[in-house]
Design a protein around this motif. Sequence first.
Motif, PDB file in Angstrom:
ATOM      1  N   GLU A 138      -6.251   5.272   8.916  1.00 24.43           N
ATOM      2  CA  GLU A 138      -5.512   4.570   9.958  1.00 24.43           C
ATOM      3  C   GLU A 138      -4.811   3.331   9.418  1.00 24.43           C
ATOM      4  OE1 GLU A 138      -8.318   3.717  12.999  1.00 24.43           O
ATOM      5  OE2 GLU A 138      -8.645   5.826  13.540  1.00 24.43           O
ATOM      6  N   THR A 139      -5.428   2.663   8.470  1.00 26.91           N
ATOM      7  CA  THR A 139      -4.862   1.437   7.909  1.00 26.91           C
ATOM      8  C   THR A 139      -5.045   1.419   6.397  1.00 26.91           C
ATOM      9  OG1 THR A 139      -6.919   0.165   8.112  1.00 26.91           O
ATOM     10  CG2 THR A 139      -5.425   0.172  10.030  1.00 26.91           C
ATOM     11  N   PRO A 140      -4.174   0.715   5.675  1.00 33.15           N
ATOM     12  CA  PRO A 140      -4.345   0.589   4.225  1.00 33.15           C
ATOM     13  C   PRO A 140      -5.651  -0.092   3.849  1.00 33.15           C
ATOM     14  CG  PRO A 140      -2.119  -0.030   4.860  1.00 33.15           C
ATOM     15  CD  PRO A 140      -2.892   0.128   6.130  1.00 33.15           C
ATOM     16  N   SER A 141      -6.135  -0.999   4.718  1.00 36.91           N
ATOM     17  CA  SER A 141      -7.378  -1.708   4.394  1.00 36.91           C
ATOM     18  C   SER A 141      -8.571  -0.757   4.372  1.00 36.91           C
ATOM     19  CB  SER A 141      -7.619  -2.835   5.399  1.00 36.91           C
ATOM     20  OG  SER A 141      -7.754  -2.328   6.710  1.00 36.91           O
ATOM     21  N   LYS A 142      -8.604   0.210   5.321  1.00 34.81           N
ATOM     22  CA  LYS A 142      -9.704   1.169   5.329  1.00 34.81           C
ATOM     23  C   LYS A 142      -9.632   2.083   4.106  1.00 34.81           C
ATOM     24  CE  LYS A 142     -10.563   1.318  10.308  1.00 34.81           C
ATOM     25  NZ  LYS A 142     -10.655   2.169  11.519  1.00 34.81           N
ATOM     26  N   PHE A 143      -8.416   2.482   3.749  1.00 33.86           N
ATOM     27  CA  PHE A 143      -8.258   3.287   2.543  1.00 33.86           C
ATOM     28  C   PHE A 143      -8.707   2.511   1.311  1.00 33.86           C
ATOM     29  CE2 PHE A 143      -5.361   3.686  -1.135  1.00 33.86           C
ATOM     30  CZ  PHE A 143      -5.850   4.878  -1.657  1.00 33.86           C
ATOM     31  N   SER A 144      -8.275   1.260   1.201  1.00 37.71           N
ATOM     32  CA  SER A 144      -8.600   0.443   0.025  1.00 37.71           C
ATOM     33  C   SER A 144     -10.104   0.226  -0.095  1.00 37.71           C
ATOM     34  CB  SER A 144      -7.888  -0.908   0.099  1.00 37.71           C
ATOM     35  OG  SER A 144      -6.488  -0.737   0.070  1.00 37.71           O
ATOM     36  N   GLN A 145     -10.749   0.042   1.042  1.00 36.83           N
ATOM     37  CA  GLN A 145     -12.198  -0.147   1.035  1.00 36.83           C
ATOM     38  C   GLN A 145     -12.914   1.095   0.494  1.00 36.83           C
ATOM     39  OE1 GLN A 145     -13.833  -0.828   4.935  1.00 36.83           O
ATOM     40  NE2 GLN A 145     -15.797  -1.559   4.158  1.00 36.83           N
ATOM     41  N   MET A 146     -12.483   2.259   0.953  1.00 39.03           N
ATOM     42  CA  MET A 146     -13.113   3.490   0.494  1.00 39.03           C
ATOM     43  C   MET A 146     -12.771   3.778  -0.962  1.00 39.03           C
ATOM     44  SD  MET A 146     -15.161   5.916   1.088  1.00 39.03           S
ATOM     45  CE  MET A 146     -15.386   5.721   2.882  1.00 39.03           C
ATOM     46  N   PHE A 147     -11.537   3.524  -1.362  1.00 37.19           N
ATOM     47  CA  PHE A 147     -11.125   3.768  -2.737  1.00 37.19           C
ATOM     48  C   PHE A 147     -11.961   2.918  -3.696  1.00 37.19           C
ATOM     49  CE2 PHE A 147      -8.600   3.164  -6.564  1.00 37.19           C
ATOM     50  CZ  PHE A 147      -8.128   4.441  -6.819  1.00 37.19           C
ATOM     51  N   LYS A 148     -12.166   1.671  -3.345  1.00 37.96           N
ATOM     52  CA  LYS A 148     -12.960   0.797  -4.217  1.00 37.96           C
ATOM     53  C   LYS A 148     -14.413   1.247  -4.272  1.00 37.96           C
ATOM     54  CE  LYS A 148     -13.951  -4.000  -5.342  1.00 37.96           C
ATOM     55  NZ  LYS A 148     -13.697  -5.431  -5.029  1.00 37.96           N
ATOM     56  N   LYS A 149     -14.916   1.740  -3.146  1.00 32.11           N
ATOM     57  CA  LYS A 149     -16.298   2.213  -3.116  1.00 32.11           C
ATOM     58  C   LYS A 149     -16.482   3.411  -4.041  1.00 32.11           C
ATOM     59  CE  LYS A 149     -19.843   3.985   0.053  1.00 32.11           C
ATOM     60  NZ  LYS A 149     -20.161   4.331   1.462  1.00 32.11           N
ATOM     61  N   ILE A 150     -15.500   4.314  -4.058  1.00 30.19           N
ATOM     62  CA  ILE A 150     -15.623   5.534  -4.854  1.00 30.19           C
ATOM     63  C   ILE A 150     -15.212   5.319  -6.302  1.00 30.19           C
ATOM     64  CG2 ILE A 150     -14.845   7.936  -5.097  1.00 30.19           C
ATOM     65  CD1 ILE A 150     -16.674   7.439  -2.699  1.00 30.19           C
ATOM     66  N   LYS A 151     -14.095   4.610  -6.509  1.00 32.54           N
ATOM     67  CA  LYS A 151     -13.545   4.470  -7.860  1.00 32.54           C
ATOM     68  C   LYS A 151     -13.938   3.165  -8.548  1.00 32.54           C
ATOM     69  CE  LYS A 151     -11.276   8.377  -8.002  1.00 32.54           C
ATOM     70  NZ  LYS A 151     -11.666   9.442  -8.944  1.00 32.54           N
ATOM     71  N   GLY A 152     -14.445   2.217  -7.784  1.00 34.89           N
ATOM     72  CA  GLY A 152     -14.915   0.977  -8.391  1.00 34.89           C
ATOM     73  C   GLY A 152     -13.852  -0.077  -8.638  1.00 34.89           C
ATOM     74  N   VAL A 153     -12.617   0.190  -8.249  1.00 36.19           N
ATOM     75  CA  VAL A 153     -11.529  -0.773  -8.431  1.00 36.19           C
ATOM     76  C   VAL A 153     -10.673  -0.801  -7.175  1.00 36.19           C
ATOM     77  CG1 VAL A 153     -11.403  -0.548 -10.939  1.00 36.19           C
ATOM     78  CG2 VAL A 153     -10.063   0.985  -9.504  1.00 36.19           C
ATOM     79  N   ASN A 154      -9.944  -1.890  -7.001  1.00 37.59           N
ATOM     80  CA  ASN A 154      -9.014  -1.999  -5.883  1.00 37.59           C
ATOM     81  C   ASN A 154      -7.748  -1.203  -6.197  1.00 37.59           C
ATOM     82  OD1 ASN A 154      -6.801  -3.259  -4.177  1.00 37.59           O
ATOM     83  ND2 ASN A 154      -8.591  -4.384  -3.430  1.00 37.59           N
ATOM     84  N   PRO A 155      -7.170  -0.524  -5.208  1.00 41.50           N
ATOM     85  CA  PRO A 155      -5.942   0.254  -5.472  1.00 41.50           C
ATOM     86  C   PRO A 155      -4.827  -0.571  -6.095  1.00 41.50           C
ATOM     87  CG  PRO A 155      -6.799   0.788  -3.310  1.00 41.50           C
ATOM     88  CD  PRO A 155      -7.633  -0.346  -3.830  1.00 41.50           C
ATOM     89  N   LYS A 156      -4.727  -1.848  -5.756  1.00 42.09           N
ATOM     90  CA  LYS A 156      -3.677  -2.694  -6.302  1.00 42.09           C
ATOM     91  C   LYS A 156      -3.775  -2.814  -7.813  1.00 42.09           C
ATOM     92  CE  LYS A 156      -3.075  -5.539  -2.134  1.00 42.09           C
ATOM     93  NZ  LYS A 156      -3.168  -6.904  -1.564  1.00 42.09           N
ATOM     94  N   GLU A 157      -5.012  -2.686  -8.330  1.00 42.87           N
ATOM     95  CA  GLU A 157      -5.207  -2.810  -9.776  1.00 42.87           C
ATOM     96  C   GLU A 157      -4.708  -1.569 -10.518  1.00 42.87           C
ATOM     97  OE1 GLU A 157      -9.173  -4.229 -10.886  1.00 42.87           O
ATOM     98  OE2 GLU A 157      -9.513  -4.682  -8.760  1.00 42.87           O
ATOM     99  N   ILE A 158      -4.520  -0.479  -9.822  1.00 44.60           N
ATOM    100  CA  ILE A 158      -4.080   0.776 -10.453  1.00 44.60           C
ATOM    101  C   ILE A 158      -2.551   0.867 -10.514  1.00 44.60           C
ATOM    102  CG2 ILE A 158      -4.243   3.290 -10.380  1.00 44.60           C
ATOM    103  CD1 ILE A 158      -6.876   1.860 -10.916  1.00 44.60           C
ATOM    104  N   LEU A 159      -1.882   0.272  -9.532  1.00 43.50           N
ATOM    105  CA  LEU A 159      -0.419   0.367  -9.493  1.00 43.50           C
ATOM    106  C   LEU A 159       0.204  -0.170 -10.781  1.00 43.50           C
ATOM    107  CD1 LEU A 159       0.288  -0.795  -5.830  1.00 43.50           C
ATOM    108  CD2 LEU A 159       0.681   1.508  -6.778  1.00 43.50           C
ATOM    109  N   PRO A 160       1.188   0.536 -11.332  1.00 45.51           N
ATOM    110  CA  PRO A 160       1.845   0.042 -12.562  1.00 45.51           C
ATOM    111  C   PRO A 160       2.536  -1.286 -12.311  1.00 45.51           C
ATOM    112  CG  PRO A 160       2.390   2.344 -12.125  1.00 45.51           C
ATOM    113  CD  PRO A 160       1.695   1.831 -10.906  1.00 45.51           C
ATOM    114  N   SER A 161       2.527  -2.121 -13.316  1.00 47.06           N
ATOM    115  CA  SER A 161       3.223  -3.396 -13.192  1.00 47.06           C
ATOM    116  C   SER A 161       4.720  -3.195 -13.174  1.00 47.06           C
ATOM    117  CB  SER A 161       2.859  -4.309 -14.382  1.00 47.06           C
ATOM    118  OG  SER A 161       1.471  -4.509 -14.443  1.00 47.06           O
ATOM    119  N   LYS A 162       5.405  -3.955 -12.313  1.00 44.69           N
ATOM    120  CA  LYS A 162       6.857  -3.857 -12.221  1.00 44.69           C
ATOM    121  C   LYS A 162       7.493  -4.926 -13.087  1.00 44.69           C
ATOM    122  CE  LYS A 162       6.937  -1.797  -7.624  1.00 44.69           C
ATOM    123  NZ  LYS A 162       7.462  -1.880  -6.251  1.00 44.69           N
TER     124      LYS A 162
END
Length: 327
Positions: free
Chosen positions: A303-327
Amino acid sequence: MDTFNLNFKEGMTINLVDNLLQEFGGEFLDNHQYRYKKGKSKIEFDIYMYWEKFEILLIDFLSDLHFTTSRTTDEDPELLHINLIKNGEINHFFEDKEESLKADSNKRVLMHNGLFEINNFAPANTRIQTVGFRVSKKVIHEIMPEYLDEINKLFPEDTGIAYHTALPAELIILLDEMFIIKESATKPTPLILAKGIEILSKLFDSVIHLNQEDDLNGLHIIDYQRLLEIRKKLVNQLSEKIVLNDLAQEFGMSVSKLKRDFKTLFNTSVYQYHLQVKMDEAMRRLKSGDSSILEISLDLGYETPSKFSQMFKKIKGVNPKEILPSK
């Protein structure tokens, strides 16, 4: 990376060795040792044949290629195939090579009666050590008759069936001893036989006990086909919520059977598998940099990016923002 594909007829190991010699090379020594050595690759098969349709096979395998085997059934319900993984990882798959059944530390034993194909994938640069048995019910009757009735119950002759189960802790030491005997004993054949019968009897004890406690689940050919269809559905519907009642009804099974069979084959629950696949897809898209966190979260049903980010960090151990390539 290149993949070597080997096709052979199920049955005694000589069928596999004949095809290895023709398609891959190597040499067969003293009618019981297959050897291949090239660079980092080393493949050793030690085959100990004692009676007709009773052999013990020790495999020590390391290849710089991915290795797949595709086997046709021997149509012999009397012959049981038992494989125990000592080290490494072998993926077992059924029909479709991309539908792999991972053999990990919790599922290191595969027993089946060869009436349908369970093929193998061995990843490159991974050392694998296994102990295998090819044993007929006739031999079981001759050398350990007290197990035959229970074995017949586990493996009826009219259907293909396989069991994926844990390796009892006491057998890990015995598998180690098998390889020590192979390397160091001047006359290993009788010692391998004694150790092999001990392993078989303790494995049968464990499997029979699990079955009596209703904690052993055999998968028939129709179960494999159905579970792979369920797996495909989970992979293709990452944005949808999984409802077990609906999934079970769609595939004509009870919820309890769905949960039990899925756990048996994939060593995880339906929900955890679906979640892991979603997070793997999220990781792939984040690394590509082609999608924003908002787009990924919506596409995966959050429903929200925050809920996705919370679950992603729980499973993968990192915040999604840390995975995005640097611009």
